[in-house]
Write a protein that holds these residues in place. Sequence first.
Motif, PDB file in Angstrom:
ATOM      1  N   VAL A 227       0.831  -1.210   0.000  1.00  0.00           N
ATOM      2  CA  VAL A 227       0.000   0.000   0.000  1.00  0.00           C
ATOM      3  C   VAL A 227       0.864   1.259   0.000  1.00  0.00           C
ATOM      4  CG1 VAL A 227      -1.781   1.272   1.266  1.00  0.00           C
ATOM      5  CG2 VAL A 227      -1.861  -1.227   1.167  1.00  0.00           C
ATOM      6  N   ASP A 228       1.951   1.235   0.783  1.00  0.00           N
ATOM      7  CA  ASP A 228       2.828   2.399   0.855  1.00  0.00           C
ATOM      8  C   ASP A 228       3.498   2.669  -0.492  1.00  0.00           C
ATOM      9  OD1 ASP A 228       4.261   4.397   2.691  1.00  0.00           O
ATOM     10  OD2 ASP A 228       5.934   3.351   1.732  1.00  0.00           O
ATOM     11  N   LYS A 229       3.903   1.597  -1.181  1.00  0.00           N
ATOM     12  CA  LYS A 229       4.544   1.767  -2.484  1.00  0.00           C
ATOM     13  C   LYS A 229       3.564   2.357  -3.503  1.00  0.00           C
ATOM     14  CE  LYS A 229       7.262  -0.767  -5.900  1.00  0.00           C
ATOM     15  NZ  LYS A 229       7.830  -2.088  -6.272  1.00  0.00           N
ATOM     16  N   THR A 230       2.318   1.890  -3.468  1.00  0.00           N
ATOM     17  CA  THR A 230       1.303   2.419  -4.383  1.00  0.00           C
ATOM     18  C   THR A 230       1.013   3.890  -4.102  1.00  0.00           C
ATOM     19  OG1 THR A 230       0.294   0.221  -4.559  1.00  0.00           O
ATOM     20  CG2 THR A 230      -1.042   2.102  -5.235  1.00  0.00           C
ATOM     21  N   ALA A 231       0.880   4.237  -2.825  1.00  0.00           N
ATOM     22  CA  ALA A 231       0.619   5.630  -2.462  1.00  0.00           C
ATOM     23  C   ALA A 231       1.784   6.537  -2.855  1.00  0.00           C
ATOM     24  CB  ALA A 231       0.346   5.738  -0.962  1.00  0.00           C
ATOM     25  N   SER A 232       3.016   6.037  -2.702  1.00  0.00           N
ATOM     26  CA  SER A 232       4.188   6.821  -3.058  1.00  0.00           C
ATOM     27  C   SER A 232       4.229   7.090  -4.564  1.00  0.00           C
ATOM     28  CB  SER A 232       5.456   6.089  -2.616  1.00  0.00           C
ATOM     29  OG  SER A 232       6.613   6.801  -3.008  1.00  0.00           O
ATOM     30  N   PHE A 233       3.898   6.074  -5.359  1.00  0.00           N
ATOM     31  CA  PHE A 233       3.903   6.257  -6.810  1.00  0.00           C
ATOM     32  C   PHE A 233       2.828   7.262  -7.239  1.00  0.00           C
ATOM     33  CE2 PHE A 233       1.860   4.976 -10.816  1.00  0.00           C
ATOM     34  CZ  PHE A 233       2.884   5.306 -11.693  1.00  0.00           C
ATOM     35  N   LEU A 234       1.613   7.121  -6.699  1.00  0.00           N
ATOM     36  CA  LEU A 234       0.542   8.038  -7.076  1.00  0.00           C
ATOM     37  C   LEU A 234       0.862   9.476  -6.645  1.00  0.00           C
ATOM     38  CD1 LEU A 234      -2.604   5.874  -6.216  1.00  0.00           C
ATOM     39  CD2 LEU A 234      -1.632   6.357  -8.480  1.00  0.00           C
ATOM     40  N   PHE A 235       1.495   9.617  -5.479  1.00  0.00           N
ATOM     41  CA  PHE A 235       1.887  10.951  -5.027  1.00  0.00           C
ATOM     42  C   PHE A 235       2.921  11.566  -5.970  1.00  0.00           C
ATOM     43  CE2 PHE A 235       5.074  13.458  -2.710  1.00  0.00           C
ATOM     44  CZ  PHE A 235       4.297  14.541  -2.340  1.00  0.00           C
ATOM     45  N   THR A 236       3.887  10.751  -6.433  1.00  0.00           N
ATOM     46  CA  THR A 236       4.908  11.254  -7.355  1.00  0.00           C
ATOM     47  C   THR A 236       4.277  11.747  -8.654  1.00  0.00           C
ATOM     48  OG1 THR A 236       6.562   9.757  -6.420  1.00  0.00           O
ATOM     49  CG2 THR A 236       7.009  10.670  -8.615  1.00  0.00           C
ATOM     50  N   VAL A 237       3.340  10.948  -9.201  1.00  0.00           N
ATOM     51  CA  VAL A 237       2.664  11.333 -10.438  1.00  0.00           C
ATOM     52  C   VAL A 237       1.899  12.644 -10.237  1.00  0.00           C
ATOM     53  CG1 VAL A 237       0.890  10.676 -12.100  1.00  0.00           C
ATOM     54  CG2 VAL A 237       2.525   8.974 -11.287  1.00  0.00           C
ATOM     55  N   ALA A 238       1.141  12.728  -9.138  1.00  0.00           N
ATOM     56  CA  ALA A 238       0.351  13.930  -8.885  1.00  0.00           C
ATOM     57  C   ALA A 238       1.238  15.149  -8.683  1.00  0.00           C
ATOM     58  CB  ALA A 238      -0.540  13.711  -7.658  1.00  0.00           C
ATOM     59  N   ALA A 239       2.343  14.973  -7.930  1.00  0.00           N
ATOM     60  CA  ALA A 239       3.218  16.112  -7.644  1.00  0.00           C
ATOM     61  C   ALA A 239       3.912  16.613  -8.904  1.00  0.00           C
ATOM     62  CB  ALA A 239       4.254  15.714  -6.593  1.00  0.00           C
ATOM     63  N   VAL A 240       4.380  15.693  -9.766  1.00  0.00           N
ATOM     64  CA  VAL A 240       5.090  16.107 -10.971  1.00  0.00           C
ATOM     65  C   VAL A 240       4.174  16.882 -11.908  1.00  0.00           C
ATOM     66  CG1 VAL A 240       6.215  15.267 -13.056  1.00  0.00           C
ATOM     67  CG2 VAL A 240       6.834  14.301 -10.833  1.00  0.00           C
ATOM     68  N   PHE A 241       2.984  16.346 -12.160  1.00  0.00           N
ATOM     69  CA  PHE A 241       2.084  17.031 -13.090  1.00  0.00           C
ATOM     70  C   PHE A 241       1.517  18.314 -12.488  1.00  0.00           C
ATOM     71  CE2 PHE A 241       2.085  12.882 -15.190  1.00  0.00           C
ATOM     72  CZ  PHE A 241       2.224  13.280 -16.511  1.00  0.00           C
ATOM     73  N   GLN A 242       1.340  18.335 -11.165  1.00  0.00           N
ATOM     74  CA  GLN A 242       0.887  19.578 -10.534  1.00  0.00           C
ATOM     75  C   GLN A 242       1.965  20.660 -10.621  1.00  0.00           C
ATOM     76  OE1 GLN A 242      -2.292  20.326  -9.117  1.00  0.00           O
ATOM     77  NE2 GLN A 242      -1.305  22.300  -9.456  1.00  0.00           N
ATOM     78  N   ALA A 243       3.236  20.262 -10.453  1.00  0.00           N
ATOM     79  CA  ALA A 243       4.333  21.225 -10.614  1.00  0.00           C
ATOM     80  C   ALA A 243       4.367  21.762 -12.043  1.00  0.00           C
ATOM     81  CB  ALA A 243       5.662  20.567 -10.254  1.00  0.00           C
ATOM     82  N   ALA A 244       4.068  20.897 -13.017  1.00  0.00           N
ATOM     83  CA  ALA A 244       4.027  21.352 -14.409  1.00  0.00           C
ATOM     84  C   ALA A 244       2.903  22.372 -14.611  1.00  0.00           C
ATOM     85  CB  ALA A 244       3.842  20.160 -15.343  1.00  0.00           C
ATOM     86  N   VAL A 245       1.761  22.134 -14.009  1.00  0.00           N
ATOM     87  CA  VAL A 245       0.639  23.076 -14.134  1.00  0.00           C
ATOM     88  C   VAL A 245       1.007  24.416 -13.504  1.00  0.00           C
ATOM     89  CG1 VAL A 245      -1.731  23.529 -13.396  1.00  0.00           C
ATOM     90  CG2 VAL A 245      -1.111  21.266 -14.250  1.00  0.00           C
ATOM     91  N   TRP A 246       1.597  24.373 -12.306  1.00  0.00           N
ATOM     92  CA  TRP A 246       1.998  25.629 -11.654  1.00  0.00           C
ATOM     93  C   TRP A 246       3.020  26.391 -12.499  1.00  0.00           C
ATOM     94  CZ3 TRP A 246       2.687  23.063  -6.216  1.00  0.00           C
ATOM     95  CH2 TRP A 246       1.443  23.019  -5.572  1.00  0.00           C
ATOM     96  N   ALA A 247       4.023  25.672 -13.014  1.00  0.00           N
ATOM     97  CA  ALA A 247       5.053  26.327 -13.823  1.00  0.00           C
ATOM     98  C   ALA A 247       4.444  26.981 -15.062  1.00  0.00           C
ATOM     99  CB  ALA A 247       6.124  25.318 -14.227  1.00  0.00           C
ATOM    100  N   ARG A 248       3.532  26.258 -15.718  1.00  0.00           N
ATOM    101  CA  ARG A 248       2.901  26.829 -16.903  1.00  0.00           C
ATOM    102  C   ARG A 248       2.116  28.094 -16.560  1.00  0.00           C
ATOM    103  NH1 ARG A 248      -2.009  23.696 -19.567  1.00  0.00           N
ATOM    104  NH2 ARG A 248      -2.841  24.405 -17.554  1.00  0.00           N
TER     105      ARG A 248
END
Length: 390
Positions: free
Chosen positions: A106-127
């Motif tokens: 469960v921890d590994k799955t949550a970590s992966f989903l958090f990474t995906v969300a954080a990366v794309f959210q950072a892209a949205v903020w930068a844009r």
Amino acid sequence: MSNAKAAAPVLDTGRVGDQMTALFGSAVTWLQERWLEILIAIGAGVAIALLLFWLRGLGARLAARSASGKGWSAVVGRAIERTGGFFIVMVSARLVSGYAATPPEVDKTASFLFTVAAVFQAAVWARELILGAIEHRTRSEHYSGEALMSAMGLIRLLVSFAVFAIALVVVLDNLGVNVTGLVAGLGVGGIAIGLAAQGIFGDLFAALAIIFDRPFRRGDKISYDNTSGVIEAIGLKSTRIRAFTGELRIISNRNLLDKEIQNTTMRDHVRVTYTIGVAYETPPETLARLPDMLTELVEAEQAKVARAGFESFGASSLDFVLQVDTPGDDWGTAHATRNRLLVAIMRRFAEEGISIPYPTQTTFTAAPDGRLVMPYPEHGHPAVQGDTPH
């Protein structure tokens, strides 16, 4: 030659079922043993999520309260407003997952989903921040125009492609995918596109340089090469300048920035230089009073003397230099001041008996013995007295 083919890998449904059973069993065991920690973590996660949603709403209100939505606070507020709900949920889950001692799966799955969300959210903020900065400069510095504002569509496309391509590479790299080939392909494709449209991109980046460096803006009076005029429009590829002689001149942004540009709108005065020659026969006392006399005449025209004084011994006159600064940047006002000042100088010189001589030249003839022969009869010469020569 053997015709045998390698057997394709077959999905082992039994093994998958065993893994699912093990995951379900570990989850049930975790819920039974850690139910209190799980409830506390859920409560803390909900509180964190509500706080983040409130902050996102605060960003929207911050953007709405800014004057006309054009300030930097509006740019930051719109970026905060673009925060996604999935990112907020994953941040909350990630912050409380350690407290409940989640199973490794469960921890590994949550970590992966958090990474995906954080990366794309950072892209949205930068844009949003990049586009907001460009739009802020465009509006606040009066660079808006149909051509340039239509270019914002292309700018948005380029910025969005760049930031989300980087985000995709980062996510794939976290999944363990070898992204070397993808990065190389993107690089080669970018080089090909850049070479094919280097003229367009060169003018586009020049337009952005004009926006951020602000050498001039619409309505400014500029001079470059042998041309002077008023900026009428700054477009994606070219800038339109209305020459003082009436015609509309169009020059590409890249070529314009390669030249020395004089922004005459930025100056606070117009300087005009006069060279005034007076006769050599002018008395020294009058010559000494001449700078103060000129200064008095200039100040009477509400102008300022930058310099007034003796310059040189000319061929036919004693030359004085007068430099006059007229406030403002309007050449029409400076010319009118010059005309009135020249008339005032002539009137004052006439009153003072100061002569501005014509260019003159005297020729002397030498006799064979070296003595000068005067070009006019000398006093006492028989010819002057009326005698008849013998």
